[in-house]
Each structure stands twice: as structure tokens, then as C-alpha cells.
Design a protein around this motif. Structure first.
Motif, mmCIF file in Angstrom:
data_model
loop_
_atom_site.group_PDB
_atom_site.id
_atom_site.type_symbol
_atom_site.label_atom_id
_atom_site.label_comp_id
_atom_site.label_asym_id
_atom_site.label_seq_id
_atom_site.Cartn_x
_atom_site.Cartn_y
_atom_site.Cartn_z
ATOM 1 N N ASP A 19 47.881 30.232 44.013
ATOM 2 C CA ASP A 19 47.154 29.073 44.526
ATOM 3 C C ASP A 19 48.128 28.173 45.276
ATOM 4 O O ASP A 19 49.258 27.944 44.823
ATOM 5 C CB ASP A 19 46.545 28.262 43.379
ATOM 6 C CG ASP A 19 45.347 28.941 42.755
ATOM 7 O OD1 ASP A 19 44.724 28.344 41.865
ATOM 8 O OD2 ASP A 19 45.040 30.085 43.152
ATOM 9 N N SER A 21 48.155 24.231 47.290
ATOM 10 C CA SER A 21 47.382 22.997 47.365
ATOM 11 C C SER A 21 47.970 22.049 48.395
ATOM 12 O O SER A 21 49.129 22.176 48.793
ATOM 13 C CB SER A 21 47.375 22.306 45.999
ATOM 14 O OG SER A 21 46.789 23.126 45.022
ATOM 15 N N ASN A 80 42.488 23.080 48.185
ATOM 16 C CA ASN A 80 43.161 24.139 47.468
ATOM 17 C C ASN A 80 42.801 25.486 48.091
ATOM 18 O O ASN A 80 41.683 25.660 48.579
ATOM 19 C CB ASN A 80 42.728 24.132 45.995
ATOM 20 C CG ASN A 80 43.515 25.117 45.163
ATOM 21 O OD1 ASN A 80 44.683 24.923 44.900
ATOM 22 N ND2 ASN A 80 42.858 26.187 44.739
ATOM 23 N N GLN A 82 42.848 29.339 46.866
ATOM 24 C CA GLN A 82 43.077 30.341 45.832
ATOM 25 C C GLN A 82 43.153 31.699 46.517
ATOM 26 O O GLN A 82 42.179 32.132 47.153
ATOM 27 C CB GLN A 82 41.946 30.317 44.808
ATOM 28 C CG GLN A 82 42.104 31.328 43.692
ATOM 29 C CD GLN A 82 40.928 31.296 42.727
ATOM 30 O OE1 GLN A 82 39.775 31.149 43.132
ATOM 31 N NE2 GLN A 82 41.207 31.427 41.449
#
Length: 119
Positions: A19, A21, A80, A82
Motif C-alpha cells: 500500500d 499513501s 491510498n 492498494q
């Protein structure tokens, strides 16, 4: 002016997940419109990865569709990404972008975060 701060890049093996961000700097008063991710490898132009509107509508590049999920938190002015089933071809510096402005639309870019996928 909007400043974006990215985090979460790193080194993973092919097939793994990661992930990353990005958030607007604390105290940002501007209303953020679209937030997106782009990526770039040495010698190549930046390419689109994914984007999400303020109301949550997401779009993806064909190369990331089904593997990546973009999401955002409007209260934190954050986005974000993923990333699952990572491939060596995903290795790149990933940049967060945000559009803002009431009249003329401006775009802010983050400093970039390196994602490296090893085979």
C-alpha cells in the motif's frame, strides 16, 4: 498551494502486495477535487495508474485494473493505493497528484515514492 506527502513505498517480491499513501500537508485549506497516482521509470514518461473523484468514482489504467484499488479519505485529504499481485513491471517511482481550485484547476504533485518489485 497544495503540498502532498507520500509514504509507503518499498521493496517487495512479485505476487506480493503493498500500500502507498498520500495526504495533503496539515493545514491545507483548499478543496481537493480528483486525486490520482502516476508512475515513472527511468527514461520513460510518467504514466497514469489510477484516479478517484471527490465522490469516490475510480478509474484505472488497463495494466492495473483488477490488481490495484484506489481509495480516499476526504476528511484527511488523503488517497491510498492498494497494490496486489505486484509484477516486476510495476517497479517505478509512484507520484500522487491532486487537482484543486475554484476557477482555474491547478495540479499538485507529490515528491514520489519508489516501489520496487523483485522477481
Amino acid at each position: 498551494q497544495v503540498q502532498l506527502v507520500e509514504s509507503g513505498g518499498g521493496l517487495v517480491q512479485a505476487g506480493e502486495s503493498l500500500d502507498i499513501s498520500c495526504a495533503a500537508a496539515p493545514g491545507t485549506m483548499n478543496s481537493i477535487k480528483d486525486m490520482s497516482w502516476h508512475r515513472q521509470t527511468p527514461g520513460n514518461e510518467r504514466e497514469f495508474v489510477a484516479t478517484i473523484t471527490a465522490d469516490g468514482t475510480a478509474k484505472y489504467a488497463d495494466s492495473t485494473k483488477g490488481r490495484f484499488t484506489i481509495s480516499r479519505d476526504n476528511t484527511k485529504k488523503a488517497v491510498n493505493l492498494q497494490m496486489t499481485s505486484l509484477e516486476t513491471e510495476d517497479t517505478a517511482v509512484h507520484y500522487c497528484t491532486a487537482s484543486y481550485g475554484a476557477g482555474s484547476i491547478l495540479n499538485a504533485w507529490g515528491q514520489g515514492t519508489q516501489v520496487t518489485v523483485s522477481s
